[in-house]
Design a protein around this motif. Structure first.
Motif, PDB file in Angstrom:
ATOM      1  N   VAL A  46      -6.771   3.076  -1.687  1.00 14.18           N
ATOM      2  CA  VAL A  46      -6.196   2.216  -3.029  1.00 14.18           C
ATOM      3  C   VAL A  46      -6.120   3.223  -4.195  1.00 14.18           C
ATOM      4  CG1 VAL A  46      -6.833   0.197  -4.209  1.00 14.18           C
ATOM      5  CG2 VAL A  46      -7.029  -0.066  -1.845  1.00 14.18           C
ATOM      6  N   GLU A  47      -5.035   3.317  -4.800  1.00 13.85           N
ATOM      7  CA  GLU A  47      -4.938   3.811  -6.096  1.00 13.85           C
ATOM      8  C   GLU A  47      -4.892   3.008  -7.424  1.00 13.85           C
ATOM      9  OE1 GLU A  47      -1.328   6.122  -5.416  1.00 13.85           O
ATOM     10  OE2 GLU A  47      -2.316   7.618  -3.874  1.00 13.85           O
ATOM     11  N   PRO A 140       4.707  -0.017  -4.014  1.00  9.42           N
ATOM     12  CA  PRO A 140       5.325   1.092  -3.330  1.00  9.42           C
ATOM     13  C   PRO A 140       3.995   2.365  -3.033  1.00  9.42           C
ATOM     14  CG  PRO A 140       6.867   0.362  -4.647  1.00  9.42           C
ATOM     15  CD  PRO A 140       5.675  -0.360  -5.007  1.00  9.42           C
ATOM     16  N   GLY A 141       3.650   2.549  -1.806  1.00 11.24           N
ATOM     17  CA  GLY A 141       2.663   3.547  -1.564  1.00 11.24           C
ATOM     18  C   GLY A 141       1.276   2.964  -1.297  1.00 11.24           C
ATOM     19  N   ALA A 142       1.339   1.632  -1.428  1.00 15.10           N
ATOM     20  CA  ALA A 142      -0.131   0.739  -1.319  1.00 15.10           C
ATOM     21  C   ALA A 142      -0.565   0.632   0.042  1.00 15.10           C
ATOM     22  CB  ALA A 142      -0.054  -0.620  -1.886  1.00 15.10           C
ATOM     23  N   ALA A 211      -1.853   1.649   7.391  1.00 11.84           N
ATOM     24  CA  ALA A 211      -0.464   2.318   7.201  1.00 11.84           C
ATOM     25  C   ALA A 211      -0.166   2.133   5.639  1.00 11.84           C
ATOM     26  CB  ALA A 211       0.537   1.229   7.897  1.00 11.84           C
ATOM     27  N   ARG A 212       0.696   3.019   5.157  1.00 15.33           N
ATOM     28  CA  ARG A 212       1.046   2.624   3.649  1.00 15.33           C
ATOM     29  C   ARG A 212       2.600   2.149   3.538  1.00 15.33           C
ATOM     30  NH1 ARG A 212      -1.427   5.676  -0.115  1.00 15.33           N
ATOM     31  NH2 ARG A 212      -2.184   7.202   1.176  1.00 15.33           N
ATOM     32  N   LYS A 213       2.809   1.339   2.397  1.00 15.11           N
ATOM     33  CA  LYS A 213       4.227   0.903   2.247  1.00 15.11           C
ATOM     34  C   LYS A 213       5.097   2.102   1.715  1.00 15.11           C
ATOM     35  CE  LYS A 213       7.099  -2.119  -0.522  1.00 15.11           C
ATOM     36  NZ  LYS A 213       7.017  -3.310  -1.444  1.00 15.11           N
ATOM     37  N   SER A 214       6.169   2.585   2.393  1.00 21.07           N
ATOM     38  CA  SER A 214       6.912   3.491   1.761  1.00 21.07           C
ATOM     39  C   SER A 214       7.151   3.575   0.434  1.00 21.07           C
ATOM     40  CB  SER A 214       8.062   3.623   2.933  1.00 21.07           C
ATOM     41  OG  SER A 214       7.679   3.897   4.271  1.00 21.07           O
ATOM     42  N   ALA A 215       7.143   4.514  -0.187  1.00 20.17           N
ATOM     43  CA  ALA A 215       7.378   4.712  -1.591  1.00 20.17           C
ATOM     44  C   ALA A 215       8.806   4.530  -1.902  1.00 20.17           C
ATOM     45  CB  ALA A 215       6.844   5.810  -2.301  1.00 20.17           C
TER      46      ALA A 215
END
Length: 215
Positions: A46-47, A140-142, A211-215
């Motif tokens: 998590v960013e 995005p990216g999360a 998984a990561r949501k695609s940016a």
């Protein structure tokens, strides 16, 4: 079964067993080092300090674990009885009633989300809609963490703790869930499968996809 039917059945089931369930799984993460490790990996992915949602949070034990790891986390659950326990045990955290299929959140609002054994009551034909909703609310990216029992045979619970309710716990193949996540716009980061632990009364493998949501 329609969306309304399975949501009502799931809510009724957990409202009835909430106190017994919470007591049985009071120390649910103590004997599960793999689960703690997976939650730690998720927390590191998590960013920033944006909100993270524990979707299907139950009595809030996983929510509390993520808060202890430094995340700005809140819980969402169908069952008001489960939420009452979560609020009682975690007065400093936020818990909201709602359905994972229709989250009261704007697009891209979350820095992370997890469904920790909460997708197991969603009919397989509605999983694409569920994952599309997860994708919608994530930035995005999360990252997204999905935990579930692995396998092909479902497990039906009838009159748990003596309560007059019943519910089927659906097991899934990790590769099928990974394919559904990819189709929903996620990029798979990791796939962990743990063998069943008989000391925990487990009869199936436990699967964890990040998984990561695609940016």
């Amino acid at each position: 079964m329609t969306e309304a039917d399975f949501l009502a059945t799931t809510r009724t089931f957990y409202d009835a067993i909430a106190e017994d369930y919470a007591e049985l799984f009071r120390e649910e993460l103590v004997g599960r080092p793999v689960e703690r490790a997976v939650l730690g990996v998720f927390a590191e992915l998590v960013e920033g300090d944006g909100p993270v949602a524990d979707l299907g949070c139950g009595p809030g034990r996983t929510t509390a674990r993520l808060a202890a790891l430094g995340l700005s986390v809140f819980g969402v659950d169908l069952s008001e009885s489960m939420l009452a326990i979560a609020r009682r045990e975690n007065p400093g955290l936020r818990f909201e009633q709602g359905s994972m299929l229709e989250l009261d959140l704007p697009d891209g609002a979350l820095a992370g989300a997890l469904s920790f054994y909460s997708s197991i009551h969603t009919p397989v034909d509605q999983l694409p809609s569920l994952f599309a909703e997860f994708h919608r609310v994530l930035a995005p990216g999360a990252p997204l963490l999905l935990a579930f029992q692995a396998g092909d045979e479902h497990r039906h619970h009838d009159r748990p703790f003596g309560h007059p309710v019943a519910l089927t716990f659906q097991r899934r193949r990790p590769e099928d869930m990974a394919d559904l996540l990819t189709a929903a716009g996620f990029a798979l980061l990791s796939r962990t499968v743990r063998e069943p632990d008989p000391t925990l009364d487990e009869t199936s493998q436990q699967a964890f996809l990040i998984a990561r949501k695609s940016a």
